[in-house]
Write a protein that holds these residues in place. Sequence first.
Motif, PDB file in Angstrom:
ATOM      1  N   ALA A 270      42.744  -3.492 -20.461  1.00 42.16           N
ATOM      2  CA  ALA A 270      43.292  -2.412 -19.647  1.00 42.16           C
ATOM      3  C   ALA A 270      43.552  -1.168 -20.491  1.00 42.16           C
ATOM      4  CB  ALA A 270      44.581  -2.868 -18.974  1.00 42.16           C
ATOM      5  N   CYS A 271      44.012  -1.373 -21.722  1.00 40.34           N
ATOM      6  CA  CYS A 271      44.285  -0.247 -22.620  1.00 40.34           C
ATOM      7  C   CYS A 271      42.999   0.489 -22.968  1.00 40.34           C
ATOM      8  CB  CYS A 271      44.967  -0.765 -23.891  1.00 40.34           C
ATOM      9  SG  CYS A 271      45.253   0.506 -25.148  1.00 40.34           S
ATOM     10  N   GLY A 272      41.940  -0.241 -23.347  1.00 40.79           N
ATOM     11  CA  GLY A 272      40.667   0.392 -23.686  1.00 40.79           C
ATOM     12  C   GLY A 272      40.068   1.131 -22.508  1.00 40.79           C
ATOM     13  N   THR A 273      40.191   0.549 -21.313  1.00 33.31           N
ATOM     14  CA  THR A 273      39.685   1.211 -20.108  1.00 33.31           C
ATOM     15  C   THR A 273      40.435   2.514 -19.855  1.00 33.31           C
ATOM     16  OG1 THR A 273      39.105  -0.936 -19.139  1.00 33.31           O
ATOM     17  CG2 THR A 273      39.309   0.928 -17.637  1.00 33.31           C
ATOM     18  N   HIS A 303      31.321  -6.448 -20.931  1.00 33.39           N
ATOM     19  CA  HIS A 303      31.728  -5.154 -20.373  1.00 33.39           C
ATOM     20  C   HIS A 303      32.471  -4.325 -21.422  1.00 33.39           C
ATOM     21  CE1 HIS A 303      33.755  -2.776 -16.877  1.00 33.39           C
ATOM     22  NE2 HIS A 303      32.704  -2.139 -17.369  1.00 33.39           N
ATOM     23  N   ALA A 304      33.311  -4.992 -22.229  1.00 35.08           N
ATOM     24  CA  ALA A 304      34.033  -4.280 -23.284  1.00 35.08           C
ATOM     25  C   ALA A 304      33.058  -3.662 -24.281  1.00 35.08           C
ATOM     26  CB  ALA A 304      34.981  -5.228 -23.997  1.00 35.08           C
ATOM     27  N   ARG A 305      31.986  -4.391 -24.628  1.00 33.86           N
ATOM     28  CA  ARG A 305      30.980  -3.838 -25.536  1.00 33.86           C
ATOM     29  C   ARG A 305      30.297  -2.626 -24.909  1.00 33.86           C
ATOM     30  NH1 ARG A 305      30.406  -9.377 -27.115  1.00 33.86           N
ATOM     31  NH2 ARG A 305      29.024  -9.798 -25.342  1.00 33.86           N
ATOM     32  N   SER A 306      30.026  -2.699 -23.620  1.00 32.94           N
ATOM     33  CA  SER A 306      29.393  -1.565 -22.929  1.00 32.94           C
ATOM     34  C   SER A 306      30.295  -0.337 -22.947  1.00 32.94           C
ATOM     35  CB  SER A 306      29.064  -1.949 -21.480  1.00 32.94           C
ATOM     36  OG  SER A 306      28.088  -2.963 -21.437  1.00 32.94           O
ATOM     37  N   PRO A 326      29.065   0.264 -15.605  1.00 31.04           N
ATOM     38  CA  PRO A 326      29.293  -0.803 -14.624  1.00 31.04           C
ATOM     39  C   PRO A 326      29.564  -2.138 -15.309  1.00 31.04           C
ATOM     40  CG  PRO A 326      26.961  -0.234 -14.740  1.00 31.04           C
ATOM     41  CD  PRO A 326      27.693   0.784 -15.553  1.00 31.04           C
ATOM     42  N   SER A 327      30.395  -2.957 -14.640  1.00 26.75           N
ATOM     43  CA  SER A 327      30.726  -4.265 -15.218  1.00 26.75           C
ATOM     44  C   SER A 327      29.605  -5.281 -15.025  1.00 26.75           C
ATOM     45  CB  SER A 327      32.016  -4.802 -14.593  1.00 26.75           C
ATOM     46  OG  SER A 327      31.877  -4.909 -13.190  1.00 26.75           O
ATOM     47  N   GLU A 328      28.740  -5.033 -14.025  1.00 34.00           N
ATOM     48  CA  GLU A 328      27.632  -5.944 -13.749  1.00 34.00           C
ATOM     49  C   GLU A 328      26.307  -5.266 -14.085  1.00 34.00           C
ATOM     50  OE1 GLU A 328      28.017  -9.016 -12.821  1.00 34.00           O
ATOM     51  OE2 GLU A 328      30.186  -8.955 -12.500  1.00 34.00           O
ATOM     52  N   VAL A 329      25.373  -6.028 -14.573  1.00 30.92           N
ATOM     53  CA  VAL A 329      24.038  -5.499 -14.839  1.00 30.92           C
ATOM     54  C   VAL A 329      23.349  -5.268 -13.498  1.00 30.92           C
ATOM     55  CG1 VAL A 329      21.810  -5.937 -15.906  1.00 30.92           C
ATOM     56  CG2 VAL A 329      23.899  -6.693 -17.034  1.00 30.92           C
ATOM     57  N   PRO A 330      22.878  -4.043 -13.244  1.00 29.22           N
ATOM     58  CA  PRO A 330      22.259  -3.769 -11.943  1.00 29.22           C
ATOM     59  C   PRO A 330      20.954  -4.550 -11.749  1.00 29.22           C
ATOM     60  CG  PRO A 330      21.963  -1.919 -13.435  1.00 29.22           C
ATOM     61  CD  PRO A 330      22.892  -2.871 -14.118  1.00 29.22           C
ATOM     62  N   LEU A 349      20.289   2.964 -31.907  1.00 27.10           N
ATOM     63  CA  LEU A 349      20.061   3.740 -30.695  1.00 27.10           C
ATOM     64  C   LEU A 349      20.989   3.215 -29.603  1.00 27.10           C
ATOM     65  CD1 LEU A 349      18.379   5.996 -29.377  1.00 27.10           C
ATOM     66  CD2 LEU A 349      16.805   4.205 -28.574  1.00 27.10           C
ATOM     67  N   LEU A 350      21.926   4.044 -29.194  1.00 24.42           N
ATOM     68  CA  LEU A 350      22.889   3.679 -28.160  1.00 24.42           C
ATOM     69  C   LEU A 350      22.523   4.421 -26.876  1.00 24.42           C
ATOM     70  CD1 LEU A 350      24.335   3.585 -31.069  1.00 24.42           C
ATOM     71  CD2 LEU A 350      26.458   3.641 -29.794  1.00 24.42           C
ATOM     72  N   TYR A 351      22.669   3.768 -25.735  1.00 23.91           N
ATOM     73  CA  TYR A 351      22.335   4.407 -24.467  1.00 23.91           C
ATOM     74  C   TYR A 351      23.320   3.950 -23.394  1.00 23.91           C
ATOM     75  CZ  TYR A 351      20.052  -0.112 -23.656  1.00 23.91           C
ATOM     76  OH  TYR A 351      19.782  -1.459 -23.535  1.00 23.91           O
ATOM     77  N   THR A 352      23.555   4.851 -22.444  1.00 23.14           N
ATOM     78  CA  THR A 352      24.425   4.517 -21.318  1.00 23.14           C
ATOM     79  C   THR A 352      23.967   5.276 -20.089  1.00 23.14           C
ATOM     80  OG1 THR A 352      26.718   4.365 -20.567  1.00 23.14           O
ATOM     81  CG2 THR A 352      26.145   6.340 -21.793  1.00 23.14           C
ATOM     82  N   GLY A 353      24.149   4.654 -18.963  1.00 20.14           N
ATOM     83  CA  GLY A 353      23.721   5.192 -17.668  1.00 20.14           C
ATOM     84  C   GLY A 353      23.914   4.078 -16.650  1.00 20.14           C
ATOM     85  N   PRO A 354      22.930   3.833 -15.789  1.00 21.63           N
ATOM     86  CA  PRO A 354      23.028   2.664 -14.916  1.00 21.63           C
ATOM     87  C   PRO A 354      23.140   1.357 -15.710  1.00 21.63           C
ATOM     88  CG  PRO A 354      21.337   4.157 -14.114  1.00 21.63           C
ATOM     89  CD  PRO A 354      21.776   4.676 -15.448  1.00 21.63           C
ATOM     90  N   MET A 355      22.686   1.395 -16.947  1.00 18.13           N
ATOM     91  CA  MET A 355      22.766   0.249 -17.843  1.00 18.13           C
ATOM     92  C   MET A 355      23.160   0.766 -19.225  1.00 18.13           C
ATOM     93  SD  MET A 355      19.800  -2.615 -18.365  1.00 18.13           S
ATOM     94  CE  MET A 355      19.972  -3.979 -19.510  1.00 18.13           C
ATOM     95  N   THR A 356      23.927  -0.006 -19.961  1.00 13.20           N
ATOM     96  CA  THR A 356      24.424   0.420 -21.276  1.00 13.20           C
ATOM     97  C   THR A 356      24.028  -0.616 -22.313  1.00 13.20           C
ATOM     98  OG1 THR A 356      26.312   1.534 -20.269  1.00 13.20           O
ATOM     99  CG2 THR A 356      26.474   1.047 -22.607  1.00 13.20           C
ATOM    100  N   GLY A 357      23.675  -0.151 -23.498  1.00 11.27           N
ATOM    101  CA  GLY A 357      23.304  -1.097 -24.546  1.00 11.27           C
ATOM    102  C   GLY A 357      23.066  -0.413 -25.879  1.00 11.27           C
ATOM    103  N   LYS A 358      22.561  -1.189 -26.798  1.00  5.98           N
ATOM    104  CA  LYS A 358      22.337  -0.698 -28.163  1.00  5.98           C
ATOM    105  C   LYS A 358      21.211  -1.501 -28.779  1.00  5.98           C
ATOM    106  CE  LYS A 358      24.656  -0.503 -32.681  1.00  5.98           C
ATOM    107  NZ  LYS A 358      25.931  -0.751 -33.404  1.00  5.98           N
TER     108      LYS A 358
END
Length: 442
Positions: A270-273, A303-306, A326-330, A349-358
């Motif tokens: 909750a704190c990180g969010t 989700h925390a990693r995202s 998003p908490s769920e992978v679309p 390479l870090l990316y975020t949008g409809p999907m987040t990753g590295k």
Amino acid sequence: MGLLVGYGVFLLAVAADGARRGLRATLSIGASFRRLALPLAVVLLAVPAGGSLAYGAARDEAREQALLDRLSVADAEVKSADGLPFDRAEPLLKKALDAYEDLGTKHAGSRAGKLVPARLDAYYETVSGPYERKTYCEAITPLKHLRGLADSFDKGLLGSRPAKTDEPLAHSLYECGTAALAVATARPTAAESLNELLGTFPKSSHATRVEPAVREAVKKRTSVLDSVPDPCEATTELRTLRATLRDMTDASLDGVTREAVAGVQRGDFACGTDQFKDKNYEEATKTMTEYAKAYPDSPEAAHARSIAIAAEIADEEPAAGKRLPPSEVPGGSRMILVVSNDGPGAVDLLYTGPMTGKVTLKTCATCTKYPGPIFSQGKKVKACQGPASKYPKATLLLPAGDYHFLQKRAGTGSSYSDTKTSKVKIEPGYSYTNCLYVTSGY
């Protein structure tokens, strides 16, 4: 004393001899005057005898007054200690106690000695003053001192006084301990006070209140994590509670300890969010990265990693932090994005949008920097023109949407020599390539 007794015997002998001689003497003044000899002898005896008695009475009164003076001095020491911190008051109190004990035992029959019991009552009342003022933490040490007098002071004089401190001491330990439950800087700590309560007075009514009080403290903070304006503060308090419970040894607290551990885990997320929503991206990255490491089996670890990745990108490009990942992978179709590294140094390479990753691209061993604007003389840089097998690659399968990218090229050691943000729109039905390269900067 021997001289006084001998002198008294001598006076009696002189008086008897004087009476004998006076009664037998032949005086020209007549027989009627001879009869005065005996009364005169008695008077002559009474004068020194009366003086001796007067002296003894004066001496006894002087002794009594000296003892009363000692009592007054002890009383003054107790009075001067009232209100002082106990470590400063203790030397004064010890001197007063030594005087009370001496007067009450060696001079018990004196007027001062007979006043000692009342003075001990006043002593207990004075020293337990912090408890009466409801400053419970301050009261603990003085009450322990009063209770411990049974081991060092004459038991006959003390009577039942030490036992009467049990209830105030147990109460003070409870109040002091529960008030410190979520306060990391509290001295004494909550664990110190409550452990002493449970160990010293396990059957007291206050000992039975410990577990419910701790449980309520944990519940109070976990129940508001999703609604309180600052969940990080509540989490810090929960972490203090968890540390307190880990320092406590009573088995009755095992259940609430597990609740505190679970509460801290919820609170960290909750704190990180909240940090991310408040655009405190650097702290959000740190909090969520630590969460994922601390709770790798948590359903929220991914989700925390995202969130940590998105926060790291948003720290460089604020537009990437408009919404939480998003908490769920679309679901749905995915488009191919192939990324190549045409440059020295590995690239994160870090990316975020409809999907987040590295992803991490290994260094290209044969690649070098391209000329900068000055040396290229306006010519377009032609990167990734060599054989495809030459370049380290990564293939991403991404849902359609707008993405923010952050590339971080490794430098020397653990540092990065270059970072760069970019934005890519992934549309349905297409495949994409992206080549990462380095210019000299000149």
